[in-house]
Design a protein around this motif. Structure first.
Motif, PDB file in Angstrom:
ATOM      1  N   SER A 143       0.827  -1.209   0.000  1.00 40.68           N
ATOM      2  CA  SER A 143       0.000   0.000   0.000  1.00 40.68           C
ATOM      3  C   SER A 143       0.865   1.265   0.000  1.00 40.68           C
ATOM      4  N   ILE A 144       1.984   1.226   0.696  1.00 38.33           N
ATOM      5  CA  ILE A 144       2.886   2.383   0.710  1.00 38.33           C
ATOM      6  C   ILE A 144       3.504   2.594  -0.666  1.00 38.33           C
ATOM      7  N   VAL A 145       3.969   1.524  -1.300  1.00 39.29           N
ATOM      8  CA  VAL A 145       4.544   1.652  -2.643  1.00 39.29           C
ATOM      9  C   VAL A 145       3.507   2.241  -3.593  1.00 39.29           C
ATOM     10  N   THR A 146       2.298   1.746  -3.540  1.00 45.79           N
ATOM     11  CA  THR A 146       1.222   2.262  -4.394  1.00 45.79           C
ATOM     12  C   THR A 146       0.971   3.740  -4.116  1.00 45.79           C
ATOM     13  N   ALA A 147       0.930   4.108  -2.848  1.00 44.97           N
ATOM     14  CA  ALA A 147       0.679   5.509  -2.483  1.00 44.97           C
ATOM     15  C   ALA A 147       1.808   6.421  -2.952  1.00 44.97           C
ATOM     16  N   VAL A 148       3.050   5.977  -2.795  1.00 46.25           N
ATOM     17  CA  VAL A 148       4.189   6.788  -3.246  1.00 46.25           C
ATOM     18  C   VAL A 148       4.138   6.973  -4.760  1.00 46.25           C
ATOM     19  N   LEU A 149       3.813   5.918  -5.479  1.00 45.92           N
ATOM     20  CA  LEU A 149       3.716   6.030  -6.941  1.00 45.92           C
ATOM     21  C   LEU A 149       2.585   6.973  -7.343  1.00 45.92           C
ATOM     22  N   LEU A 150       1.471   6.938  -6.633  1.00 45.03           N
ATOM     23  CA  LEU A 150       0.380   7.884  -6.910  1.00 45.03           C
ATOM     24  C   LEU A 150       0.798   9.312  -6.577  1.00 45.03           C
ATOM     25  N   ASP A 151       1.520   9.495  -5.473  1.00 45.90           N
ATOM     26  CA  ASP A 151       2.008  10.829  -5.102  1.00 45.90           C
ATOM     27  C   ASP A 151       2.958  11.386  -6.158  1.00 45.90           C
ATOM     28  N   THR A 152       3.668  10.512  -6.839  1.00 43.14           N
ATOM     29  CA  THR A 152       4.623  10.948  -7.861  1.00 43.14           C
ATOM     30  C   THR A 152       3.938  11.756  -8.956  1.00 43.14           C
ATOM     31  N   SER A 153       2.693  11.414  -9.255  1.00 45.16           N
ATOM     32  CA  SER A 153       1.989  12.114 -10.329  1.00 45.16           C
ATOM     33  C   SER A 153       1.677  13.570  -9.980  1.00 45.16           C
ATOM     34  N   VAL A 154       1.712  13.915  -8.693  1.00 46.28           N
ATOM     35  CA  VAL A 154       1.402  15.290  -8.287  1.00 46.28           C
ATOM     36  C   VAL A 154       2.541  15.966  -7.522  1.00 46.28           C
ATOM     37  N   GLU A 155       3.661  15.290  -7.368  1.00 41.95           N
ATOM     38  CA  GLU A 155       4.779  15.839  -6.596  1.00 41.95           C
ATOM     39  C   GLU A 155       6.040  15.891  -7.462  1.00 41.95           C
ATOM     40  N   PRO A 156       6.386  17.074  -7.969  1.00 42.15           N
ATOM     41  CA  PRO A 156       7.556  17.205  -8.835  1.00 42.15           C
ATOM     42  C   PRO A 156       8.866  16.771  -8.166  1.00 42.15           C
ATOM     43  N   ARG A 157       8.956  16.916  -6.849  1.00 43.94           N
ATOM     44  CA  ARG A 157      10.188  16.496  -6.156  1.00 43.94           C
ATOM     45  C   ARG A 157      10.380  14.986  -6.239  1.00 43.94           C
ATOM     46  N   LEU A 158       9.297  14.227  -6.231  1.00 44.72           N
ATOM     47  CA  LEU A 158       9.424  12.776  -6.396  1.00 44.72           C
ATOM     48  C   LEU A 158       9.878  12.441  -7.809  1.00 44.72           C
ATOM     49  N   LEU A 159       9.309  13.105  -8.797  1.00 49.01           N
ATOM     50  CA  LEU A 159       9.763  12.893 -10.175  1.00 49.01           C
ATOM     51  C   LEU A 159      11.250  13.194 -10.303  1.00 49.01           C
ATOM     52  N   SER A 160      11.684  14.259  -9.688  1.00 51.52           N
ATOM     53  CA  SER A 160      13.101  14.638  -9.715  1.00 51.52           C
ATOM     54  C   SER A 160      13.966  13.569  -9.025  1.00 51.52           C
ATOM     55  N   LEU A 161      13.475  13.050  -7.913  1.00 52.77           N
ATOM     56  CA  LEU A 161      14.208  12.008  -7.193  1.00 52.77           C
ATOM     57  C   LEU A 161      14.353  10.756  -8.048  1.00 52.77           C
ATOM     58  N   TRP A 162      13.282  10.346  -8.716  1.00 50.83           N
ATOM     59  CA  TRP A 162      13.348   9.152  -9.565  1.00 50.83           C
ATOM     60  C   TRP A 162      14.301   9.385 -10.739  1.00 50.83           C
ATOM     61  N   HIS A 163      14.289  10.597 -11.284  1.00 49.92           N
ATOM     62  CA  HIS A 163      15.216  10.923 -12.381  1.00 49.92           C
ATOM     63  C   HIS A 163      16.657  10.847 -11.876  1.00 49.92           C
ATOM     64  N   ARG A 164      16.883  11.372 -10.685  1.00 45.65           N
ATOM     65  CA  ARG A 164      18.229  11.315 -10.087  1.00 45.65           C
ATOM     66  C   ARG A 164      18.654   9.859  -9.855  1.00 45.65           C
ATOM     67  N   PHE A 165      17.727   9.034  -9.380  1.00 41.77           N
ATOM     68  CA  PHE A 165      18.019   7.613  -9.187  1.00 41.77           C
ATOM     69  C   PHE A 165      18.452   6.988 -10.511  1.00 41.77           C
ATOM     70  N   GLU A 166      17.699   7.275 -11.565  1.00 45.47           N
ATOM     71  CA  GLU A 166      18.039   6.727 -12.874  1.00 45.47           C
ATOM     72  C   GLU A 166      19.416   7.211 -13.332  1.00 45.47           C
ATOM     73  N   GLN A 167      19.661   8.498 -13.208  1.00 45.75           N
ATOM     74  CA  GLN A 167      20.916   9.087 -13.706  1.00 45.75           C
ATOM     75  C   GLN A 167      22.134   8.682 -12.882  1.00 45.75           C
ATOM     76  N   GLU A 168      21.983   8.624 -11.568  1.00 46.56           N
ATOM     77  CA  GLU A 168      23.150   8.393 -10.705  1.00 46.56           C
ATOM     78  C   GLU A 168      23.320   6.933 -10.299  1.00 46.56           C
ATOM     79  N   TRP A 169      22.226   6.203 -10.121  1.00 48.38           N
ATOM     80  CA  TRP A 169      22.344   4.817  -9.669  1.00 48.38           C
ATOM     81  C   TRP A 169      22.487   3.864 -10.845  1.00 48.38           C
ATOM     82  N   LEU A 170      21.696   4.067 -11.873  1.00 43.80           N
ATOM     83  CA  LEU A 170      21.658   3.109 -12.976  1.00 43.80           C
ATOM     84  C   LEU A 170      22.695   3.392 -14.062  1.00 43.80           C
ATOM     85  N   LYS A 171      23.527   4.381 -13.851  1.00 46.22           N
ATOM     86  CA  LYS A 171      24.523   4.728 -14.882  1.00 46.22           C
ATOM     87  C   LYS A 171      25.477   3.610 -15.178  1.00 46.22           C
TER      88      LYS A 171
END
Length: 147
Positions: A119-147
């Motif tokens: 339920s928390i994972v689902t809620a965080v993913l739903l929050d991502t659609s309205v929270e630009p800071r979460l989108l930025s965090l996921w982008h940072r994860f992709e750029q810095e972790w998955l490089k």
């Protein structure tokens, strides 16, 4: 909490990303934050993502604080995943359930806690659609972790 210099830069990055996630969700308050507090308060876990392991302790009810340190080499992981499996959930390419069922993610928890985690994972993913800071965090994860 910043890890000691002896730990890897990957552990420092994972720590920073996790603390940023918690701060974003704390700032938002609401149902997602309340659910995190209910499940995490008073608990600890060794988390492994790719080749990086950290130990996380959570205390403090609505003022939940995380203490993150180097994982004991002999500790059992409570959560294991690859960065790619996590990212696939974040971008909607997979689900938590599918990733757990296929063995891409391992979570050591009782059934009740697994449902709360879901339920928390689902809620965080739903929050991502309205929270630009979460989108930025996921982008940072992709750029810095998955490089």
């Amino acid at each position: 909490m910043i890890l000691p210099p002896s730990t890897s830069s990957r552990a420092e990055l994972l720590t920073a990303l996790l603390l940023e996630l918690i701060e974003i969700l704390r700032d938002r308050q609401g149902d997602t934050w309340s659910a995190i507090v209910r499940i995490a308060n008073g608990k600890s876990a060794t988390i492994a993502i790719d080749d990086t392991r950290i130990f996380v302790q959570a205390e403090g009810e609505m003022d939940l604080q995380l203490a993150i340190s180097e994982a004991d080499p002999n500790a059992t992981n409570a959560f294991e995943s690859t960065g790619r499996a996590l990212y696939n959930i974040i971008i909607g390419k997979s689900t938590l359930e599918k990733s757990v069922a296929s063995g891409k993610i391992f979570i050591s928890a009782n059934f009740g806690d697994l449902l709360k985690i879901r339920s928390i994972v689902t809620a965080v993913l739903l929050d991502t659609s309205v929270e630009p800071r979460l989108l930025s965090l996921w982008h940072r994860f992709e750029q810095e972790w998955l490089k």
